[in-house]
Write a protein that holds these residues in place. Structure first.
Motif, PDB file in Angstrom:
ATOM      1  N   PHE A  30      -4.532  -7.808   2.480  1.00 46.02           N
ATOM      2  CA  PHE A  30      -3.452  -7.458   3.421  1.00 46.02           C
ATOM      3  C   PHE A  30      -4.020  -6.736   4.640  1.00 46.02           C
ATOM      4  CE2 PHE A  30      -1.313  -7.837  -0.684  1.00 46.02           C
ATOM      5  CZ  PHE A  30      -0.241  -8.639  -0.352  1.00 46.02           C
ATOM      6  N   THR A  31      -3.419  -7.004   5.794  1.00 48.80           N
ATOM      7  CA  THR A  31      -3.850  -6.302   7.002  1.00 48.80           C
ATOM      8  C   THR A  31      -3.219  -4.906   7.027  1.00 48.80           C
ATOM      9  OG1 THR A  31      -1.954  -7.038   8.279  1.00 48.80           O
ATOM     10  CG2 THR A  31      -3.888  -8.478   8.297  1.00 48.80           C
ATOM     11  N   ASP A  32      -3.716  -4.067   7.931  1.00 50.91           N
ATOM     12  CA  ASP A  32      -3.135  -2.730   8.088  1.00 50.91           C
ATOM     13  C   ASP A  32      -1.650  -2.839   8.446  1.00 50.91           C
ATOM     14  OD1 ASP A  32      -5.701  -1.904   7.696  1.00 50.91           O
ATOM     15  OD2 ASP A  32      -5.922  -0.857   9.619  1.00 50.91           O
ATOM     16  N   ASP A  33      -1.338  -3.747   9.368  1.00 51.18           N
ATOM     17  CA  ASP A  33       0.058  -3.899   9.797  1.00 51.18           C
ATOM     18  C   ASP A  33       0.968  -4.307   8.649  1.00 51.18           C
ATOM     19  OD1 ASP A  33      -0.540  -3.172  12.323  1.00 51.18           O
ATOM     20  OD2 ASP A  33      -0.443  -5.188  13.200  1.00 51.18           O
ATOM     21  N   GLU A  34       0.468  -5.224   7.826  1.00 46.79           N
ATOM     22  CA  GLU A  34       1.276  -5.650   6.667  1.00 46.79           C
ATOM     23  C   GLU A  34       1.506  -4.485   5.719  1.00 46.79           C
ATOM     24  OE1 GLU A  34       0.078 -10.393   6.427  1.00 46.79           O
ATOM     25  OE2 GLU A  34      -1.214  -8.929   5.468  1.00 46.79           O
ATOM     26  N   PHE A  35       0.458  -3.703   5.502  1.00 45.59           N
ATOM     27  CA  PHE A  35       0.594  -2.552   4.615  1.00 45.59           C
ATOM     28  C   PHE A  35       1.635  -1.568   5.157  1.00 45.59           C
ATOM     29  CE2 PHE A  35      -0.297   1.827   3.504  1.00 45.59           C
ATOM     30  CZ  PHE A  35      -0.303   1.761   2.123  1.00 45.59           C
ATOM     31  N   TRP A  36       1.496  -1.212   6.451  1.00 46.49           N
ATOM     32  CA  TRP A  36       2.388  -0.177   7.003  1.00 46.49           C
ATOM     33  C   TRP A  36       3.817  -0.695   7.134  1.00 46.49           C
ATOM     34  CZ3 TRP A  36       0.727   4.256   5.987  1.00 46.49           C
ATOM     35  CH2 TRP A  36      -0.621   4.588   6.123  1.00 46.49           C
ATOM     36  N   CYS A  61       9.683   0.228   2.297  1.00 40.15           N
ATOM     37  CA  CYS A  61       9.875   0.982   1.055  1.00 40.15           C
ATOM     38  C   CYS A  61      10.584   2.308   1.363  1.00 40.15           C
ATOM     39  CB  CYS A  61       8.505   1.222   0.419  1.00 40.15           C
ATOM     40  SG  CYS A  61       8.561   1.977  -1.195  1.00 40.15           S
ATOM     41  N   LYS A  62      10.140   2.982   2.422  1.00 40.50           N
ATOM     42  CA  LYS A  62      10.765   4.255   2.827  1.00 40.50           C
ATOM     43  C   LYS A  62      12.214   4.020   3.247  1.00 40.50           C
ATOM     44  CE  LYS A  62       8.536   7.788   3.936  1.00 40.50           C
ATOM     45  NZ  LYS A  62       8.267   9.074   3.239  1.00 40.50           N
ATOM     46  N   ASN A  63      12.457   2.907   3.966  1.00 34.94           N
ATOM     47  CA  ASN A  63      13.822   2.621   4.411  1.00 34.94           C
ATOM     48  C   ASN A  63      14.734   2.310   3.223  1.00 34.94           C
ATOM     49  OD1 ASN A  63      12.866   2.899   6.986  1.00 34.94           O
ATOM     50  ND2 ASN A  63      12.872   0.716   7.465  1.00 34.94           N
ATOM     51  N   ASN A  64      14.190   1.563   2.245  1.00 30.64           N
ATOM     52  CA  ASN A  64      15.015   1.145   1.105  1.00 30.64           C
ATOM     53  C   ASN A  64      15.370   2.296   0.186  1.00 30.64           C
ATOM     54  OD1 ASN A  64      14.646  -1.362   2.144  1.00 30.64           O
ATOM     55  ND2 ASN A  64      13.619  -2.245   0.364  1.00 30.64           N
ATOM     56  N   ILE A  65      14.367   3.085  -0.182  1.00 33.02           N
ATOM     57  CA  ILE A  65      14.634   4.125  -1.194  1.00 33.02           C
ATOM     58  C   ILE A  65      14.373   5.535  -0.661  1.00 33.02           C
ATOM     59  CG2 ILE A  65      14.240   2.602  -3.186  1.00 33.02           C
ATOM     60  CD1 ILE A  65      11.466   4.103  -3.447  1.00 33.02           C
ATOM     61  N   ASN A  66      14.090   5.632   0.637  1.00 36.11           N
ATOM     62  CA  ASN A  66      13.866   6.932   1.265  1.00 36.11           C
ATOM     63  C   ASN A  66      12.693   7.677   0.623  1.00 36.11           C
ATOM     64  OD1 ASN A  66      14.412   8.817   3.192  1.00 36.11           O
ATOM     65  ND2 ASN A  66      16.044   9.838   2.050  1.00 36.11           N
ATOM     66  N   ASP A  67      11.737   6.935   0.138  1.00 39.89           N
ATOM     67  CA  ASP A  67      10.635   7.527  -0.613  1.00 39.89           C
ATOM     68  C   ASP A  67       9.559   6.450  -0.753  1.00 39.89           C
ATOM     69  OD1 ASP A  67       9.251   9.353  -2.099  1.00 39.89           O
ATOM     70  OD2 ASP A  67      10.744   9.557  -3.677  1.00 39.89           O
ATOM     71  N   PHE A  68       8.366   6.859  -1.183  1.00 41.49           N
ATOM     72  CA  PHE A  68       7.345   5.870  -1.510  1.00 41.49           C
ATOM     73  C   PHE A  68       7.251   5.772  -3.024  1.00 41.49           C
ATOM     74  CE2 PHE A  68       2.988   4.766  -2.712  1.00 41.49           C
ATOM     75  CZ  PHE A  68       2.849   3.557  -2.053  1.00 41.49           C
ATOM     76  N   ASN A  69       7.350   4.570  -3.535  1.00 37.75           N
ATOM     77  CA  ASN A  69       7.193   4.358  -4.966  1.00 37.75           C
ATOM     78  C   ASN A  69       6.293   3.140  -5.168  1.00 37.75           C
ATOM     79  OD1 ASN A  69       7.999   2.658  -7.385  1.00 37.75           O
ATOM     80  ND2 ASN A  69       8.918   4.610  -7.906  1.00 37.75           N
ATOM     81  N   PRO A  70       5.170   3.294  -5.889  1.00 37.87           N
ATOM     82  CA  PRO A  70       4.193   2.205  -5.990  1.00 37.87           C
ATOM     83  C   PRO A  70       4.781   0.894  -6.529  1.00 37.87           C
ATOM     84  CG  PRO A  70       3.235   4.225  -6.812  1.00 37.87           C
ATOM     85  CD  PRO A  70       4.685   4.507  -6.569  1.00 37.87           C
TER      86      PRO A  70
END
Ligand SMILES: [Mg+2]
Length: 208
Positions: free
Chosen positions: A30-36, A42-51
């Motif tokens: 994955f590129t950096d852009d794809e990762f970010w 993920c942050k928008n969906n659940i307001n948090d980071f979850n692996p």
């Protein structure tokens, strides 16, 4: 006195951890852009980071070896104690365990896991993971202990919300060079600090 400390970007180098997460996914193609972009989603969906949720999101960009991704993330999680800012350990020389309360915002089990794996729980008398405005939690702490309060946090919104509700709380907005919330300025904070060094005078003066 109680000293209430935030976790991410205050005592934990969240920026560096996220760079390590990114490298895991770079190795999977994955590129950096794809990762970010997946991170932001993920942050928008659940307001948090979850692996786990993150893995589902990034897997939709392109299928990847999920077991390898999980293994990489798990291995990184096991090393979270390496990501505590070293000045936190110096700070422990001026604050007693019974004074220290960790107040972290998080909605997923990952936040709890992150704090546990960082190894800092034994240094705190209380660990609170909250999903509401921190001002509400700090008001409860105030009512429970009726002691002077210091609140150290990187997020301007949290600081200002606490100052509006509880002006008597002494606040310190910490600005780590790579923190995620450095651009927002606090209107109401008592102090702006760069790290947890040299706080002895301020804290001892408040103790008197
Ligand atoms: Mg923070």
């Amino acid at each position: 006195m109680k000293i209430i400390l935030d976790f991410d970007d205050t005592i934990f180098n969240t920026f560096r951890v996220m760079q390590e997460f990114r490298k895991i996914f770079n190795r999977l193609g994955f590129t950096d852009d794809e990762f970010w972009s997946a991170y932001q989603q993920c942050k928008n969906n659940i307001n948090d980071f979850n692996p786990d949720i993150f893995l589902d999101i990034i897997g939709k960009i392109r299928p990847c070896d999920k077991n390898k991704a999980k293994e990489g993330m798990q291995n990184l999680t096991e090393k979270f104690s390496n990501y505590i800012f070293s000045d936190f350990f110096c700070f422990l020389n001026i604050a007693k365990k019974e004074e220290l309360i960790l107040l972290s915002h998080g909605l997923s089990d990952f936040q709890k896991n992150k704090i546990e794996k960082s190894g800092i729980i034994p240094y705190f008398s209380e660990v609170i993971i909250t999903s509401r405005d921190k001002a509400e939690d700090i008001e409860e702490i105030k009512n429970k202990y009726n002691e002077k309060l210091i609140f150290i946090e990187d997020k301007a919104e949290s600081i200002d919300s606490v100052k509006k509700r509880l002006p008597e709380v002494t606040t310190m907005k910490i600005i780590r060079p790579q923190g995620r919330h450095i651009e927002r300025k606090s209107e109401l904070t008592n102090y702006i600090i760069q790290d947890l060094f040299r706080l002895e005078d301020i804290i001892n003066n408040l103790r008197d």
